[in-house]
Design a protein around this motif. Structure first.
Motif, PDB file in Angstrom:
ATOM      1  N   VAL A 198     -24.600  52.120   1.442  1.00  0.00           N
ATOM      2  CA  VAL A 198     -24.813  51.376   0.199  1.00  0.00           C
ATOM      3  C   VAL A 198     -24.421  49.922   0.427  1.00  0.00           C
ATOM      4  N   VAL A 199     -25.344  49.016   0.138  1.00  0.00           N
ATOM      5  CA  VAL A 199     -25.091  47.575   0.285  1.00  0.00           C
ATOM      6  C   VAL A 199     -25.444  46.891  -1.026  1.00  0.00           C
ATOM      7  N   ALA A 200     -24.428  46.419  -1.729  1.00  0.00           N
ATOM      8  CA  ALA A 200     -24.659  45.643  -2.945  1.00  0.00           C
ATOM      9  C   ALA A 200     -24.973  44.201  -2.581  1.00  0.00           C
ATOM     10  N   GLY A 201     -25.723  43.551  -3.442  1.00  0.00           N
ATOM     11  CA  GLY A 201     -26.063  42.149  -3.204  1.00  0.00           C
ATOM     12  C   GLY A 201     -27.196  41.712  -4.099  1.00  0.00           C
ATOM     13  N   LEU A 202     -27.533  40.456  -4.033  1.00  0.00           N
ATOM     14  CA  LEU A 202     -28.633  39.923  -4.831  1.00  0.00           C
ATOM     15  C   LEU A 202     -29.959  40.500  -4.346  1.00  0.00           C
TER      16      LEU A 202
ATOM     17  N   GLY B 186     -17.888  37.656   2.901  1.00  0.00           N
ATOM     18  CA  GLY B 186     -16.675  37.544   2.102  1.00  0.00           C
ATOM     19  C   GLY B 186     -16.925  37.144   0.664  1.00  0.00           C
ATOM     20  N   GLU B 187     -18.188  37.009   0.278  1.00  0.00           N
ATOM     21  CA  GLU B 187     -18.544  36.593  -1.083  1.00  0.00           C
ATOM     22  C   GLU B 187     -18.630  37.802  -2.017  1.00  0.00           C
ATOM     23  N   TRP B 188     -18.471  37.523  -3.315  1.00  0.00           N
ATOM     24  CA  TRP B 188     -18.479  38.579  -4.330  1.00  0.00           C
ATOM     25  C   TRP B 188     -19.413  38.195  -5.470  1.00  0.00           C
ATOM     26  N   ILE B 189     -19.886  39.202  -6.193  1.00  0.00           N
ATOM     27  CA  ILE B 189     -20.695  39.017  -7.404  1.00  0.00           C
ATOM     28  C   ILE B 189     -19.895  39.551  -8.584  1.00  0.00           C
TER      29      ILE B 189
ATOM     30  N   VAL C 299     -16.017  39.307 -17.450  1.00  0.00           N
ATOM     31  CA  VAL C 299     -15.965  39.901 -16.111  1.00  0.00           C
ATOM     32  C   VAL C 299     -14.981  41.063 -16.120  1.00  0.00           C
ATOM     33  N   TRP C 300     -15.384  42.199 -15.583  1.00  0.00           N
ATOM     34  CA  TRP C 300     -14.459  43.335 -15.493  1.00  0.00           C
ATOM     35  C   TRP C 300     -14.290  43.811 -14.050  1.00  0.00           C
ATOM     36  N   ALA C 301     -15.227  43.460 -13.161  1.00  0.00           N
ATOM     37  CA  ALA C 301     -15.152  43.908 -11.772  1.00  0.00           C
ATOM     38  C   ALA C 301     -15.950  42.961 -10.900  1.00  0.00           C
ATOM     39  N   GLN C 302     -15.860  43.188  -9.588  1.00  0.00           N
ATOM     40  CA  GLN C 302     -16.663  42.446  -8.633  1.00  0.00           C
ATOM     41  C   GLN C 302     -17.241  43.400  -7.602  1.00  0.00           C
ATOM     42  N   VAL C 303     -18.422  43.041  -7.087  1.00  0.00           N
ATOM     43  CA  VAL C 303     -19.067  43.833  -6.044  1.00  0.00           C
ATOM     44  C   VAL C 303     -19.433  42.892  -4.902  1.00  0.00           C
ATOM     45  N   PRO C 304     -19.566  43.415  -3.675  1.00  0.00           N
ATOM     46  CA  PRO C 304     -19.876  42.546  -2.543  1.00  0.00           C
ATOM     47  C   PRO C 304     -21.236  41.860  -2.698  1.00  0.00           C
ATOM     48  N   ALA C 305     -21.292  40.621  -2.270  1.00  0.00           N
ATOM     49  CA  ALA C 305     -22.552  39.881  -2.208  1.00  0.00           C
ATOM     50  C   ALA C 305     -23.149  40.080  -0.827  1.00  0.00           C
ATOM     51  N   GLY C 306     -23.636  41.294  -0.581  1.00  0.00           N
ATOM     52  CA  GLY C 306     -24.171  41.632   0.726  1.00  0.00           C
ATOM     53  C   GLY C 306     -25.390  40.812   1.075  1.00  0.00           C
ATOM     54  N   GLY C 307     -25.598  40.622   2.355  1.00  0.00           N
ATOM     55  CA  GLY C 307     -26.734  39.841   2.830  1.00  0.00           C
ATOM     56  C   GLY C 307     -27.438  40.515   3.981  1.00  0.00           C
ATOM     57  N   ALA C 308     -28.219  39.741   4.714  1.00  0.00           N
ATOM     58  CA  ALA C 308     -29.026  40.294   5.798  1.00  0.00           C
ATOM     59  C   ALA C 308     -28.168  40.940   6.879  1.00  0.00           C
TER      60      ALA C 308
ATOM     61  N   GLY D 153     -19.823  34.897  -8.011  1.00  0.00           N
ATOM     62  CA  GLY D 153     -18.513  34.494  -8.473  1.00  0.00           C
ATOM     63  C   GLY D 153     -17.621  33.859  -7.427  1.00  0.00           C
ATOM     64  N   GLY D 154     -18.024  33.812  -6.149  1.00  0.00           N
ATOM     65  CA  GLY D 154     -17.153  33.269  -5.129  1.00  0.00           C
ATOM     66  C   GLY D 154     -15.982  34.202  -4.855  1.00  0.00           C
ATOM     67  N   ARG D 155     -14.855  33.651  -4.386  1.00  0.00           N
ATOM     68  CA  ARG D 155     -13.682  34.455  -4.072  1.00  0.00           C
ATOM     69  C   ARG D 155     -12.668  34.284  -5.185  1.00  0.00           C
ATOM     70  N   LEU D 156     -12.531  35.282  -6.036  1.00  0.00           N
ATOM     71  CA  LEU D 156     -11.538  35.231  -7.094  1.00  0.00           C
ATOM     72  C   LEU D 156     -10.247  35.866  -6.601  1.00  0.00           C
ATOM     73  N   VAL D 157      -9.135  35.246  -6.911  1.00  0.00           N
ATOM     74  CA  VAL D 157      -7.853  35.719  -6.409  1.00  0.00           C
ATOM     75  C   VAL D 157      -7.406  36.982  -7.124  1.00  0.00           C
ATOM     76  N   ASN D 158      -7.582  37.035  -8.422  1.00  0.00           N
ATOM     77  CA  ASN D 158      -7.094  38.158  -9.209  1.00  0.00           C
ATOM     78  C   ASN D 158      -8.246  38.855  -9.932  1.00  0.00           C
ATOM     79  N   ALA D 159      -9.197  39.330  -9.174  1.00  0.00           N
ATOM     80  CA  ALA D 159     -10.323  40.047  -9.766  1.00  0.00           C
ATOM     81  C   ALA D 159      -9.822  41.326 -10.414  1.00  0.00           C
ATOM     82  N   PRO D 160     -10.361  41.699 -11.599  1.00  0.00           N
ATOM     83  CA  PRO D 160      -9.908  42.928 -12.260  1.00  0.00           C
ATOM     84  C   PRO D 160     -10.028  44.162 -11.371  1.00  0.00           C
ATOM     85  N   ARG D 161     -11.159  44.314 -10.668  1.00  0.00           N
ATOM     86  CA  ARG D 161     -11.339  45.428  -9.756  1.00  0.00           C
ATOM     87  C   ARG D 161     -12.464  45.079  -8.789  1.00  0.00           C
ATOM     88  N   GLN D 162     -12.282  45.429  -7.534  1.00  0.00           N
ATOM     89  CA  GLN D 162     -13.312  45.152  -6.537  1.00  0.00           C
ATOM     90  C   GLN D 162     -13.800  46.457  -5.924  1.00  0.00           C
TER      91      GLN D 162
END
Length: 495
Positions: A209-213, A26-29, A39-48, A2-11
């Motif tokens: 805990v690391v969220a991501g693709l 700094g990216e989000w899913i 969309v109701w929430a966002q989680v971090p787009a964790g990486g390596a 989802g990129g960086r949303l300014v007004n995400a419902p919940r992160q």
């Protein structure tokens, strides 16, 4: 993504070394509410980079955690159980919102089970014993069990919190530290629960805990050289990718994978009980067929075959589809859009292959009143195919939705052969009032779990897992605990 949303419902945030933080990028899913498609929430787009930090933290914590007295680990697990009990309603609601699993199942089934799992593993923590082996008067040999180290855990989206705790409780009791990669489409409940480890008093770095693709964070975790074992629940295809990714590292793996389980109904069975078992428990309600143990192949002895079609049709027609947050709802949506499309495609595949759709088939907006918020949700009506041949894709492939095949058989030997005619070997249901037959068939089917006159019964004290393409290794029970340990043989010369 989802990129960086300014007004995400919940992160929600990752947990690394005791600190809640976003992804390094700094990216989000986006997390989608499957009941509405919004969309109701966002989680971090964790990486390596995030995985590297988490594994490093877990490795540092392991140096002291492995030497923490077992009774102290047990006390912390009990404190964690208390924290889960306190926050169970909130966690259940988050999981229901995130993956569409109905609230009655998350509140009355999943979260109470999570609390009991943690108490079970607390009781197991100080009962890890070695043994001595008599090898003659000149030597003493003793065998001891030791933790592996950093455990990488990758869990699925259908019941993420319960599956995570089943694995984590055993690994922590054995003295390991953990990095978990939750499912990218349903990470919120695990990310929320991560804070409870600090609340319970666990040292920083023991749980991360690391969220991501999966293709990014999951791949980095599976291939990380400092991860001692990967414990995975999910698809057989992903297990193959993990196996390839870890081949050069020679690290232990445990896989709890897919299934195409048979639910066998003999003519002598209590058909009222069997009808409930093959519909409510096995395939349609609760998780909308999104369970590795779903009884998606209903095998019925020919004298009661037509009657069972009628019975299943009546039972399925009475199932209430709707908002999974509504306690009156009996079946919610498919958890994510891609899976929704896959399930719907199998409806067409079944018809194209010549099967008869004897009930169901409706999906999405057509199931609700015009203008309903649920019209954009990922709903599929309970569906049953008859006239199915063993070579059809709907009979052989895991659909992971509320779609079942009903097929007649003549005798016990044919039923066993049909049940085993699958690349999978996870579970089997058996409905009969003949005691000897029940035990014969249970012994004859090549699966990891058999239920007789019941279905989908799982307990934290019992090993759970499969055979063939349903995986290897076990979750739950003391066998699971041993899967998170190395065995060391120590010799002492007495001469």
């Amino acid at each position: 993504m989802g990129g960086r949303l300014v007004n995400a419902p919940r992160q929600f945030l990752n947990l690394i070394d005791g600190q809640a933080r976003p992804a390094a990028s700094g990216e989000w899913i986006d997390s989608i509410d499957p009941a509405t498609g919004q969309v109701w929430a966002q989680v971090p787009a964790g990486g390596a980079a995030d995985i590297d930090d988490a594994v490093a933290a877990a490795r540092r914590a392991f140096r002291t955690w492995r030497r923490t007295p077992a009774m102290q680990r047990a006390a912390l697990l009990r404190a964690l159980a208390a924290a889960f009990a306190e926050w169970s309603q909130s966690l259940a609601e988050i999981e229901t919102r995130d993956n569409g699993r109905i609230l009655t199942e998350t509140t009355a089934g999943d979260l109470p089970a999570v609390v009991q799992m943690l108490h079970y593993w607390a009781g197991a923590a100080d009962k890890i014993h070695g043994e001595t082996v008599d090898i003659g008067p000149a030597s003493i040999n003793y065998v001891q069990r030791e933790p592996i180290g950093v455990i990488g855990m990758i869990v699925p989206w259908n019941a993420p919190l319960a599956i995570f705790v089943a694995k984590a409780g055993a690994a922590l009791a054995a003295g390991n530290t953990i990095v978990v990669k939750p499912p990218e489409s349903a990470s919120c409940s695990i990310l929320e629960a991560a804070a409870l480890f600090e609340k319970a008093g666990f040292p920083p770095g023991v749980m991360n805990v690391v969220a991501g693709l999966g293709s990014v964070a999951g791949d980095a975790l599976a291939g990380h050289p400092d991860v001692g074992k990967i414990a995975f629940t999910g698809s057989t295809a992903t297990a193959g990718a993990i196996t390839a990714r870890t081949a050069s590292a020679i690290k232990p793996l445990s896989f709890e994978l897919g299934g195409k389980s048979a639910n066998i109904v003999f003519a002598d069975a209590d058909l009222d009980l069997a009808t409930v078992g093959v519909t409510t428990a096995a395939i349609y309600t609760g998780g909308a067929g999104q369970a590795c143990i779903a009884g998606s192949r209903i095998l019925v002895q020919r004298p009661v075959y037509e009657e069972m079609i009628e019975r299943i049709g009546r039972a399925a027609a009475a199932i209430r589809l709707g908002d999974p947050m509504d306690r009156a709802t009996q079946m919610g949506p498919i958890a994510l859009e891609g899976q929704y499309g896959k399930v719907r495609s199998y409806l067409d595949i079944g018809l194209d292959e010549g099967a008869e759709m004897v009930l169901g088939g409706g999906s999405g907006a057509e199931l609700f009143e015009p203008g309903s918020a649920l019209g954009g949700g990922y709903f599929v009506q309970p569906t049953l195919f008859a006239g199915v041949r063993p070579d059809m894709r709907i009979y052989r492939e895991e659909i992971f939705g509320p779609v079942a095949c009903i097929v007649p058989f003549d005798d016990e030997e044919e039923a066993i052969g049909m049940a085993n005619d699958s690349p999978y070997g996870l579970a089997c249901g058996l409905w009969t009032n003949q005691l000897k037959r029940a035990h014969r068939v249970a012994a004859g089917v090549d699966v990891g779990a058999v239920w007789i006159n019941t279905y989908r019964r799982i307990h934290w004290a019992l090993p759970f897992g499969g055979m063939k393409q349903s995986g290897y290794g076990r979750d739950s029970g003391m066998e699971s605990l041993r899967g998170y340990q190395h065995t060391k043989s120590v010799w002492v010369d007495l001469t």
